[in-house]
Write a protein that holds these residues in place. Structure first.
Motif, mmCIF file in Angstrom:
data_model
loop_
_atom_site.group_PDB
_atom_site.id
_atom_site.type_symbol
_atom_site.label_atom_id
_atom_site.label_comp_id
_atom_site.label_asym_id
_atom_site.label_seq_id
_atom_site.Cartn_x
_atom_site.Cartn_y
_atom_site.Cartn_z
ATOM 1 N N GLN A 188 46.829 35.124 50.751
ATOM 2 C CA GLN A 188 47.689 36.204 51.232
ATOM 3 C C GLN A 188 47.082 37.575 50.908
ATOM 4 O O GLN A 188 47.161 38.510 51.728
ATOM 5 N N ALA A 189 46.473 37.695 49.735
ATOM 6 C CA ALA A 189 45.840 38.962 49.360
ATOM 7 C C ALA A 189 44.682 39.287 50.298
ATOM 8 O O ALA A 189 44.490 40.447 50.694
ATOM 9 N N LEU A 190 43.926 38.259 50.665
ATOM 10 C CA LEU A 190 42.822 38.463 51.600
ATOM 11 C C LEU A 190 43.368 38.943 52.953
ATOM 12 O O LEU A 190 42.782 39.828 53.594
ATOM 13 N N ALA A 191 44.484 38.351 53.363
ATOM 14 C CA ALA A 191 45.113 38.786 54.625
ATOM 15 C C ALA A 191 45.554 40.247 54.532
ATOM 16 O O ALA A 191 45.477 40.993 55.518
ATOM 17 N N GLY A 194 50.479 44.136 56.462
ATOM 18 C CA GLY A 194 49.914 45.452 56.703
ATOM 19 C C GLY A 194 48.421 45.357 56.966
ATOM 20 O O GLY A 194 47.847 44.273 57.033
ATOM 21 N N ASP A 195 47.782 46.521 57.085
ATOM 22 C CA ASP A 195 46.331 46.588 57.297
ATOM 23 C C ASP A 195 45.710 47.353 56.145
ATOM 24 O O ASP A 195 46.098 48.498 55.864
ATOM 25 N N GLY A 196 44.766 46.724 55.474
ATOM 26 C CA GLY A 196 44.141 47.373 54.321
ATOM 27 C C GLY A 196 45.158 47.692 53.235
ATOM 28 O O GLY A 196 45.065 48.717 52.572
ATOM 29 N N ASN A 197 46.118 46.809 53.058
ATOM 30 C CA ASN A 197 47.206 47.044 52.101
ATOM 31 C C ASN A 197 46.761 46.583 50.707
ATOM 32 O O ASN A 197 47.072 45.471 50.260
ATOM 33 N N ALA A 198 46.038 47.465 50.013
ATOM 34 C CA ALA A 198 45.466 47.115 48.709
ATOM 35 C C ALA A 198 46.548 46.894 47.657
ATOM 36 O O ALA A 198 46.409 46.021 46.785
ATOM 37 N N GLU A 199 47.612 47.671 47.715
ATOM 38 C CA GLU A 199 48.661 47.531 46.693
ATOM 39 C C GLU A 199 49.308 46.147 46.769
ATOM 40 O O GLU A 199 49.564 45.511 45.747
ATOM 41 N N LYS A 200 49.577 45.689 47.979
ATOM 42 C CA LYS A 200 50.170 44.353 48.125
ATOM 43 C C LYS A 200 49.175 43.288 47.664
ATOM 44 O O LYS A 200 49.560 42.315 46.998
ATOM 45 N N ALA A 201 47.894 43.489 48.016
ATOM 46 C CA ALA A 201 46.875 42.518 47.608
ATOM 47 C C ALA A 201 46.770 42.446 46.078
ATOM 48 O O ALA A 201 46.676 41.355 45.497
ATOM 49 N N LYS A 202 46.788 43.601 45.426
ATOM 50 C CA LYS A 202 46.715 43.617 43.955
ATOM 51 C C LYS A 202 47.927 42.905 43.358
ATOM 52 O O LYS A 202 47.807 42.148 42.380
#
Length: 545
Positions: A311-314, A353-361
């Motif tokens: 999911q983080a990769l997505a 989202g797109d490029g959603n780093a906060e969600k990925a972290k």
């Protein structure tokens, strides 16, 4: 389904793409000067025939063995099938049939009335026996695409002079759409034989508006079939010029040696032609594409066996940046495996989202990863493909800049032939791929990815579609839903099932949809009727000059 053959199909089509893409770059300068001379006699206003240029090679024109894009487009123009799509739409319409099939209550028997007064190119009359011969040969000759019918159809019989009856092994809602596949075209029983491996790669004797006049390595010529039953072509014949590189094709169009350039120009060349369209009087023809570009994730590999990592990769995939920086705005962001041209499309990956780093972290932290213990993921791509190399590099740059070291992407490449020999063996944690559908139905964007014949929740898919794709995703609920949607003939209920599947796809992330390629063609001033069908086919008969 015959999955080894399905994998073979992927290899052939993707190898073709990667090979052509590589050639575009390697030969862009060296081959430019010789093209104009080679083709100067083919195009131009003085030639009454339409000249179409492409770099796609045609391995065979035998409908029982043809499975490549180029040969499919030729068969689409040379032959007729039971059903087709009304031009410019995705509306199914009878072609050699005279009506949509009558379907039995158990959804297993299709009765199809056929058109009368149709002749094959060799003068043989078309009837139900000839149509049954064509479909049975498609299955029994064991060509590359045979599984498309063989895994679904129990029998094909003529039950009247102009009535065909097809019995299925199990209900399949998209069966009429499957009968639009170019290889299901009617062929003359006088010109072909049924038998394993008995193919005629340089012959085609069908019922379409053109008959094959020449099948060469450089040129394929189609003459108008004067006894065609339907609307006559708007031109006096078509010559297809086969170029060795997109740079040759590009220069041939610029120097007016060809009338139409279709399908295989690279992004730089498309942009270059676009800039001069108005000044030169050229026509740019575009259409929404249906070739899906995606990343497959091996759910059995570390750390991708953790759904939070997938999911983080997505979440860090930024489709808009990829489109701007790599694809030059020639693509469309994609948020499901089913393209948005289908009503059943559901943009389920928008939730990340797109490029959603906060969600990925957040997801990676939840899975126990940190700067001291980062998630390390290998991103694999074909070494033959510059475009996919740039996509992988862009994803790594996003992770390096935004993820504070908690996610580290390592780029790996391998030659495409090797890749497709090993994809189903679980060697690659990820891979960047694309998909061209066999027929225009959402089933063909779901079943070949997520279905599985044999597997378990702990071991993943051991035999089946997701294993062939290198994902090894196994979910009994999804397998059952795939079966249900294939059997459901009520459109709304079927769309609801497809929606459920897409929701699960986004939750479990065995694949990440990324973008759709747009289709492009360019035509010279004075060339009329050039259009790209929603099914990605170029219709020859409507072109005039």
């Amino acid at each position: 389904m015959n999955y080894p053959k399905l994998l073979s199909k992927r290899w052939q089509r993707l190898s073709q793409f990667f090979g052509l893409f590589s050639l575009c770059f390697l030969l862009v300068v060296s081959c430019a000067s010789q093209t104009t001379t080679q083709n100067s006699t083919l195009g131009g206003a003085s030639n009454p025939r339409v000249n179409i240029g492409t770099t796609l090679k045609v391995r065979t024109l035998d409908p029982a063995d043809s499975y490549e894009i180029a040969s499919g487009n030729l068969l689409y123009n040379l032959g007729d099938r039971l059903y087709t799509y009304r031009s410019g739409t995705t509306e199914l319409t009878p072609q050699l049939a005279t009506a949509l099939p009558t379907i039995s209550d158990d959804k297993l028997t299709y009765t199809i009335p056929l058109r009368q007064g149709v002749l094959f190119h060799d003068g043989t009359s078309f009837n139900a026996e000839a149509m049954a011969f064509s479909l049975n040969r498609f299955m029994e000759n064991e060509g590359t695409p045979a599984f498309l019918l063989k895994d679904i159809v129990e029998s094909v019989n003529a039950t009247g002079e102009y009535e065909l009856t097809i019995k299925l092994q199990q209900p399949f809602a998209a069966f009429p759409e499957l009968l639009t596949f170019p290889g299901t075209a009617a062929i003359s029983p006088q010109a072909y034989q049924i038998g394993t491996g008995q193919f005629k790669p340089d012959t085609f004797v069908g019922t379409g508006p053109y008959k094959l006049a020449q099948f060469g390595t450089d040129v394929i010529r189609l003459d108008v079939f004067e006894d065609y039953w339907g609307e006559k072509p708007q031109n006096q014949g078509v010559d297809i010029q086969l170029f060795t590189s997109s740079s040759n094709l590009f220069n041939a169009f610029r120097t007016r040696a060809i009338d139409v350039a279709s399908g295989t120009l690279d992004s730089e060349q498309i942009k270059s032609l676009e800039k001069e369209t108005q000044r030169q009087g050229w026509q740019e023809i575009t259409a929404d594409g249906n070739s899906v570009n995606y990343m497959v994730l091996n759910v059995n590999s570390e750390p991708l066996n953790r759904v939070e990592v997938r999911q983080a990769l997505a979440a860090i995939v930024d489709r808009n940046i990829l489109n701007q920086r790599v694809l030059q705005d020639l693509a469309e962001p994609l948020y499901s495996l089913i393209p948005d041209t289908f009503p059943s499309h559901k943009p389920v990956f928008e939730q990340y989202g797109d490029g959603n780093a906060e969600k990925a972290k957040q997801l990676l932290t939840q899975a126990g990863f940190s700067q001291a213990n980062p998630a390390v993921v290998e991103i694999w791509y074909s070494s033959n493909s510059t475009k996919r190399s740039l996509v992988a590099s862009t994803l790594k740059a996003i992770a390096d800049q935004k993820m504070d070291g908690i996610l580290q992407l390592e780029l790996k490449s391998v030659e495409s032939t090797t890749a497709f020999q090993n994809l189903d063996k679980g060697i690659y944690p990820t891979f960047l791929l694309d998909w061209y559908a066999d027929y225009f139905d959402p089933d063909n964007y779901i079943q070949p990815f997520l279905d599985c014949n044999e597997g378990s929740a702990t071991e993943g898919c051991k035999v089946g579609a997701s294993q062939n794709h290198g994902s090894f995703y196994y979910n009994t609920e999804v397998v059952n839903l795939i079966r249900q949607q294939r059997q459901e003939t009520d459109r709304d209920r079927r769309y609801a099932i497809l929606g459920q599947i897409q929701d699960i796809l986004a939750r479990d992330v065995p694949f990440i949809p990324m973008w759709l390629d747009r289709d492009y063609a360019f035509a010279q001033k004075g060339i009329n009727g050039v259009r790209l069908e929603p099914t990605q086919k170029l219709l020859f008969s409507s072109i005039s000059k």
